[in-house]
Design an enzyme around this catalytic site. Structure first.
Site, PDB file in Angstrom:
ATOM      1  N   GLU A 161      -5.468  -5.464  10.133  1.00 48.93           N
ATOM      2  CA  GLU A 161      -4.016  -4.391  10.510  1.00 48.93           C
ATOM      3  C   GLU A 161      -4.382  -3.482  11.626  1.00 48.93           C
ATOM      4  O   GLU A 161      -5.243  -2.597  11.594  1.00 48.93           O
ATOM      5  CB  GLU A 161      -4.636  -3.446   8.918  1.00 48.93           C
ATOM      6  CG  GLU A 161      -3.796  -3.841   7.985  1.00 48.93           C
ATOM      7  CD  GLU A 161      -3.350  -3.379   6.958  1.00 48.93           C
ATOM      8  OE1 GLU A 161      -2.110  -3.090   6.915  1.00 48.93           O
ATOM      9  OE2 GLU A 161      -3.778  -1.630   6.989  1.00 48.93           O
ATOM     10  N   ASN A 211       0.456  -1.114  -0.084  1.00 52.03           N
ATOM     11  CA  ASN A 211      -0.186   0.300   0.202  1.00 52.03           C
ATOM     12  C   ASN A 211       1.368   1.355   0.446  1.00 52.03           C
ATOM     13  O   ASN A 211       1.599   1.674   1.159  1.00 52.03           O
ATOM     14  CB  ASN A 211      -0.957   0.142   1.261  1.00 52.03           C
ATOM     15  CG  ASN A 211      -1.594   1.011   1.181  1.00 52.03           C
ATOM     16  OD1 ASN A 211      -2.075   2.470   0.539  1.00 52.03           O
ATOM     17  ND2 ASN A 211      -2.549   1.308   2.738  1.00 52.03           N
ATOM     18  N   LEU A 212       0.852   1.789  -1.011  1.00 57.09           N
ATOM     19  CA  LEU A 212       2.115   3.190  -1.144  1.00 57.09           C
ATOM     20  C   LEU A 212       0.982   4.641  -0.690  1.00 57.09           C
ATOM     21  O   LEU A 212       1.947   5.104  -0.889  1.00 57.09           O
ATOM     22  CB  LEU A 212       2.007   2.879  -2.520  1.00 57.09           C
ATOM     23  CG  LEU A 212       2.916   1.747  -3.269  1.00 57.09           C
ATOM     24  CD1 LEU A 212       3.437   2.151  -4.875  1.00 57.09           C
ATOM     25  CD2 LEU A 212       3.720   1.445  -3.269  1.00 57.09           C
ATOM     26  N   LYS A 213       0.523   4.106  -0.288  1.00 58.45           N
ATOM     27  CA  LYS A 213      -0.377   5.673   0.118  1.00 58.45           C
ATOM     28  C   LYS A 213      -0.396   6.554   0.076  1.00 58.45           C
ATOM     29  O   LYS A 213      -0.249   6.274  -1.386  1.00 58.45           O
ATOM     30  CB  LYS A 213      -0.056   5.793   2.002  1.00 58.45           C
ATOM     31  CG  LYS A 213       0.018   4.140   2.750  1.00 58.45           C
ATOM     32  CD  LYS A 213       0.296   4.448   4.289  1.00 58.45           C
ATOM     33  CE  LYS A 213      -0.192   3.087   4.288  1.00 58.45           C
ATOM     34  NZ  LYS A 213      -0.155   2.965   6.199  1.00 58.45           N
ATOM     35  N   GLY A 255       2.270   2.211  10.901  1.00 63.55           N
ATOM     36  CA  GLY A 255       3.360   2.935  10.516  1.00 63.55           C
ATOM     37  C   GLY A 255       4.098   3.577  12.058  1.00 63.55           C
ATOM     38  O   GLY A 255       4.664   4.772  12.593  1.00 63.55           O
ATOM     39  N   HIS A 271      -9.505   0.329   5.043  1.00 65.83           N
ATOM     40  CA  HIS A 271      -8.212   0.905   5.168  1.00 65.83           C
ATOM     41  C   HIS A 271      -8.230   1.849   6.601  1.00 65.83           C
ATOM     42  O   HIS A 271      -9.263   2.622   6.445  1.00 65.83           O
ATOM     43  CB  HIS A 271      -7.193   1.074   4.213  1.00 65.83           C
ATOM     44  CG  HIS A 271      -5.837   1.671   5.140  1.00 65.83           C
ATOM     45  ND1 HIS A 271      -5.267   2.627   6.232  1.00 65.83           N
ATOM     46  CD2 HIS A 271      -4.820   0.503   4.984  1.00 65.83           C
ATOM     47  CE1 HIS A 271      -4.334   2.183   6.321  1.00 65.83           C
ATOM     48  NE2 HIS A 271      -3.953   1.281   5.649  1.00 65.83           N
ATOM     49  N   SER A 306       3.510  -2.291  10.459  1.00 67.21           N
ATOM     50  CA  SER A 306       4.937  -2.590  10.959  1.00 67.21           C
ATOM     51  C   SER A 306       5.898  -3.521  10.062  1.00 67.21           C
ATOM     52  O   SER A 306       6.526  -4.413  11.289  1.00 67.21           O
ATOM     53  CB  SER A 306       5.442  -1.828  12.717  1.00 67.21           C
ATOM     54  OG  SER A 306       4.956  -0.757  12.228  1.00 67.21           O
TER      55      SER A 306
HETATM   56  P1  13P Z   1       2.834   0.378   7.989  1.00 68.94           P
HETATM   57  O1  13P Z   1       3.813  -0.872   6.956  1.00 68.94           O
HETATM   58  O2  13P Z   1       3.723   1.502   7.007  1.00 68.94           O
HETATM   59  O3  13P Z   1       2.647   0.101   9.007  1.00 68.94           O
HETATM   60  O4  13P Z   1       1.135   0.477   7.270  1.00 68.94           O
HETATM   61  C1  13P Z   1       0.780  -0.552   7.495  1.00 68.94           C
HETATM   62  C2  13P Z   1      -0.234  -0.439   6.343  1.00 68.94           C
HETATM   63  O5  13P Z   1      -1.162   0.556   6.370  1.00 68.94           O
HETATM   64  C3  13P Z   1      -0.269  -1.092   4.986  1.00 68.94           C
HETATM   65  O6  13P Z   1      -1.985  -0.883   4.883  1.00 68.94           O
END
Ligand code: 13P
Length: 233
Positions: free
Chosen positions: A157, A6-8, A163, A88, A193
């Protein structure tokens, strides 16, 4: 195994294109047969021919219309995108999407046969309130969702693990995944994470069918290492 990035709100269209090409080269060179998904930022979506499956991080439950700031089915169709992330934690908690809205989005894209990666997970206060409260909370995120949908992938998640560098213990991940498998037999990914340093042990757990990776996936090299681990499990 399913390995998803997920590149956000990161990587421009140009950077995303380079990133995906790096993944494709790796997949080809190493004969990877795992399912690799990438969810770029909306403006970085593009046509892609290759093994990597490109999905949208979000889209409105509409073909088109007057929904300022949103994209609809037409915009996904333009690039042949048939995969979407729904629910999400950042959309639920930061952007305030309700379960009702998520259900309508889910049903809309389900009717169209999309592969749906549907996210669930508890905030810290629910976790600290004990297992029963936590599982009750997560159960509400299954309300209205067709858990038998054939193109469904679920991602667990924990909000507090996203994060932050924090993760549940491996025992906790396995226990929660085992419970969640009782709610749906869809493939179940762990996210929060996940990094090169812990991906392998997470992927080896029972009832973990893959990972959904955020920040650590931004480096193609790191993400490729995780793809390799999945291949070896
Ligand atoms: P991180 O891997 O940065 O914790 O984010 C996870 C996430 O939200 C994937 O959708």
């Amino acid at each position: 195994m399913i390995i998803a990035a997920n590149l956000k709100t990161n990587l421009t269209r140009k950077e995303t294109s380079t990133y995906i090409e790096e993944l494709e080269s790796y997949i080809k060179a190493k004969n990877i047969f795992q399912e690799v998904l990438v969810f770029p930022a909306t403006s970085s979506l593009n046509e892609h021919n290759g093994k990597v499956i490109i999905g949208a991080q979000n889209a409105y439950a509409t073909k088109n219309g007057a929904f300022t700031g949103e994209i609809g089915l037409d915009h996904l169709d333009e690039f042949g995108i048939k995969t979407i992330l729904i629910g999400h934690s950042e959309r639920r908690h930061t952007l305030g999407e309700t379960q009702e809205e998520l259900v309508s989005k889910f049903n809309y894209y389900k009717e169209l046969g999309f592969k749906i990666v549907y996210c669930v997970g508890e905030p810290l206060e629910k976790r600290e309130a004990g297992k029963e409260v936590m599982m009750d909370y997560i159960s509400t995120q299954y309300e209205g969702i067709d858990t038998e949908y054939k193109n469904l992938i679920i991602a667990y998640e924990p909000v507090w693990a996203i994060g932050t560098g924090l993760t549940p213990t491996l025992e906790d991940i396995e226990a929660i995944h085992t419970d969640l498998k009782g709610k749906s037999t869809a493939p179940l990914l762990y996210g929060g994470s996940v990094k090169v340093t812990n991906a392998k042990e997470v992927l080896e757990l029972n009832n973990v069918d893959g990972v959904l990776v955020g920040s650590a996936a931004l480096y193609a090299e790191h993400f490729c290492s995780m793809i390799q681990y999945a291949q070896e499990v």
